[in-house]
Design a protein around this motif. Structure first.
Motif, PDB file in Angstrom:
ATOM      1  N   LYS A  67       0.837  -1.206   0.000  1.00  0.00           N
ATOM      2  CA  LYS A  67       0.000   0.000   0.000  1.00  0.00           C
ATOM      3  C   LYS A  67       0.873   1.257   0.000  1.00  0.00           C
ATOM      4  O   LYS A  67       0.577   2.233  -0.696  1.00  0.00           O
ATOM      5  CB  LYS A  67      -0.920  -0.007   1.219  1.00  0.00           C
ATOM      6  CG  LYS A  67      -1.847   1.189   1.256  1.00  0.00           C
ATOM      7  CD  LYS A  67      -2.754   1.162   2.453  1.00  0.00           C
ATOM      8  CE  LYS A  67      -3.525   2.460   2.569  1.00  0.00           C
ATOM      9  NZ  LYS A  67      -4.386   2.510   3.743  1.00  0.00           N
ATOM     10  N   ARG A  69       3.894   1.640  -1.212  1.00  0.00           N
ATOM     11  CA  ARG A  69       4.485   1.839  -2.549  1.00  0.00           C
ATOM     12  C   ARG A  69       3.436   2.356  -3.536  1.00  0.00           C
ATOM     13  O   ARG A  69       3.690   3.280  -4.297  1.00  0.00           O
ATOM     14  CB  ARG A  69       5.048   0.513  -3.081  1.00  0.00           C
ATOM     15  CG  ARG A  69       6.386   0.111  -2.514  1.00  0.00           C
ATOM     16  CD  ARG A  69       7.070  -0.903  -3.424  1.00  0.00           C
ATOM     17  NE  ARG A  69       6.272  -2.094  -3.656  1.00  0.00           N
ATOM     18  CZ  ARG A  69       6.259  -3.162  -2.854  1.00  0.00           C
ATOM     19  NH1 ARG A  69       6.996  -3.171  -1.769  1.00  0.00           N
ATOM     20  NH2 ARG A  69       5.514  -4.214  -3.141  1.00  0.00           N
ATOM     21  N   LEU A  70       2.273   1.744  -3.462  1.00  0.00           N
ATOM     22  CA  LEU A  70       1.190   2.132  -4.378  1.00  0.00           C
ATOM     23  C   LEU A  70       0.783   3.588  -4.162  1.00  0.00           C
ATOM     24  O   LEU A  70       0.696   4.377  -5.113  1.00  0.00           O
ATOM     25  CB  LEU A  70      -0.013   1.203  -4.160  1.00  0.00           C
ATOM     26  CG  LEU A  70      -1.254   1.486  -4.998  1.00  0.00           C
ATOM     27  CD1 LEU A  70      -0.969   1.231  -6.477  1.00  0.00           C
ATOM     28  CD2 LEU A  70      -2.417   0.619  -4.542  1.00  0.00           C
ATOM     29  N   MET A  71       0.580   3.946  -2.894  1.00  0.00           N
ATOM     30  CA  MET A  71       0.116   5.305  -2.600  1.00  0.00           C
ATOM     31  C   MET A  71       1.204   6.338  -2.894  1.00  0.00           C
ATOM     32  O   MET A  71       0.902   7.475  -3.265  1.00  0.00           O
ATOM     33  CB  MET A  71      -0.374   5.418  -1.152  1.00  0.00           C
ATOM     34  CG  MET A  71      -1.677   4.690  -0.880  1.00  0.00           C
ATOM     35  SD  MET A  71      -2.988   5.025  -2.097  1.00  0.00           S
ATOM     36  CE  MET A  71      -3.215   6.789  -1.914  1.00  0.00           C
TER      37      MET A  71
END
Lengths: 246, 177
Positions: A67, A69-71
């Motif tokens: 999460k 890394r994604l955000m």
């Protein structure tokens, strides 16, 4: 198509719904589906079963780093998007009021850009008596300053008088305007040309004046002839240009 | 999902919190490796973020749309690998809900109910029907490939796939009735 053949189609619809139809059959089935209500209904009927399949999978908790890394990527994307939007808005604003600047920027002679070219043009015009020349630049007292351009071959003289932030532009020797035309003044700030809201016209004696509400940061005042109601960008070349030296 | 067009990062975070777990579970089920599942989720969710709102509400829920994107991406990853070796298990005991019921929201509880129904339906399917469905959906295999793997005629695979899917659908319909 007989019933038996249609049953085979329905088998293909099931495979299609679950993503298991052989690739070389997909196009033909899609064509058939487009015109077959019974197969369309079968596909609609089966869809919830296919959509429910992933819900039956054993739950795995995604790692928190995923999460993060994604955000991080999403926020970087959003920031870049916002920056692009702001730059676009700035460009649109500049375009809306910078037509004359664009025109000047479009003048490229022998590698000179508009700034030195404008200076050069002014110098030539001073010598040739083109649009006149500045005298008494910055002259004045008690907080008032005057910038003047003496009459040139077109017979027009211009004077900008400033007091505080406010300025007055006075022209003399201006020809009468054809019907439907007005005079519009422009100020240049940081390379961007903005219209002066107060449109004006010469009187019977060829005198014309307008008020410039803010002279802050202005490096030149120009005048063009524009259609009634004024323009957002200059549509003609300026016939007066008064350099303002800070 | 108008927030996609607005590029609202906070709304996207809520979206991930809501569907990320199921999406990751699906990717892991298909790929069988945590690293590959993470990469798959990262790519799938970024593609959703950048898609600018291609979601069509007439074709299903946001969740099913999201999971279909994840499933398709995971299958693409599988296919791009030289050797197709998806994690395929046919043991129904593996399909269990790991979280306690009290942690579930109402929406999740409904999904949990659906999941239970699907698991129940899958467990009641004859093994050969369950296999073809799982090979197709979680393994990304086509009917011809499945026929080859199981060494059965293509027509048999087609029939099993349809029957199995019809039964699952029937179970869901009963659950809703």
């Amino acid at each position: 198509m007989n019933e038996h053949e249609h049953d085979r189609r329905l088998e293909e619809v099931a495979a299609y719904a679950i993503g298991g139809l052989d690739p070389d059959r997909v196009e033909e089935l899609e064509k058939h589906l487009a015109g077959c209500k019974r197969c369309q209904e079968e596909l609609r009927w089966l869809s919830p079963a296919v959509q429910a399949l992933p819900e039956a999978v054993e739950r795995q908790a995604p790692p928190p780093e995923l999460k993060q890394r994604l955000m991080a990527e999403v926020r970087a994307d959003a920031a870049a998007e916002e920056k692009r939007t702001r730059a676009e808005e700035r460009r649109e604003r500049a375009d809306a009021r910078g037509g004359f600047g664009e025109w000047l920027r479009g003048l490229h002679v022998g590698g000179l850009t508009w700034r030195p070219l404008a200076g050069l043009a002014l110098a030539i015009l001073v010598i040739a008596g083109g649009i006149g020349y500045a005298v008494g630049s910055g002259g004045g007292s008690g907080g008032a300053h005057t910038w003047e351009v003496e009459p040139a071959s077109n017979g027009i003289a211009a004077k900008v008088v400033t007091e505080g932030d406010r300025g007055e532009l006075h022209l003399t020797g201006v020809e009468q305007l054809p019907k439907g035309r007005v005079l519009e003044a422009w100020v240049e700030r940081d390379g961007i040309v903005e219209p002066v809201p107060a449109l004006f016209a010469p009187d019977q004696a060829g005198r014309a004046s307008t008020t410039i509400e803010s002279m802050k940061g202005v490096s030149a005042v120009m005048v063009t002839r524009e259609p009634a109601g004024g323009s957002k960008k200059p549509t003609t070349k300026p016939f007066v240009q008064v350099p303002i030296e800070s | 999902m108008p927030w996609i067009g607005r590029k609202d990062a906070e709304a996207f975070e809520v979206f991930y919190d809501r569907h990320g777990g199921a999406a990751y579970s699906l990717a892991y089920r298909v790929l069988g490796e945590r690293g590959a599942a993470e990469d798959c989720i990262q790519e799938a969710f970024i593609s959703i973020w950048r898609s600018g709102g291609k979601f069509d509400p007439t074709r299903g829920s946001v969740r099913s749309w999201t999971l279909s994107i994840v499933r398709n991406r995971a299958i693409d990853v599988l296919r791009s690998k030289a050797s197709k070796a998806p994690k395929m298990t046919f043991d129904d005991d593996e399909i269990i809900e790991s979280r306690p019921a009290e942690e579930l929201t109402e929406e999740e509880a409904m999904r949990d109910e659906t999941a239970t129904e699907v698991r129940g339906a899958l467990s009641q399917l004859p093994d050969e029907q369950s296999k073809v469905i799982q090979l197709a959906y979680f393994g990304g295999f086509s009917q011809s490939e499945i026929a080859g793997m199981l060494n059965v005629p293509l027509g048999t695979v087609k029939g099993r796939m349809r029957l199995g899917l019809e039964k699952i659908r029937g179970e869901l319909a009963e659950g809703l009735a």
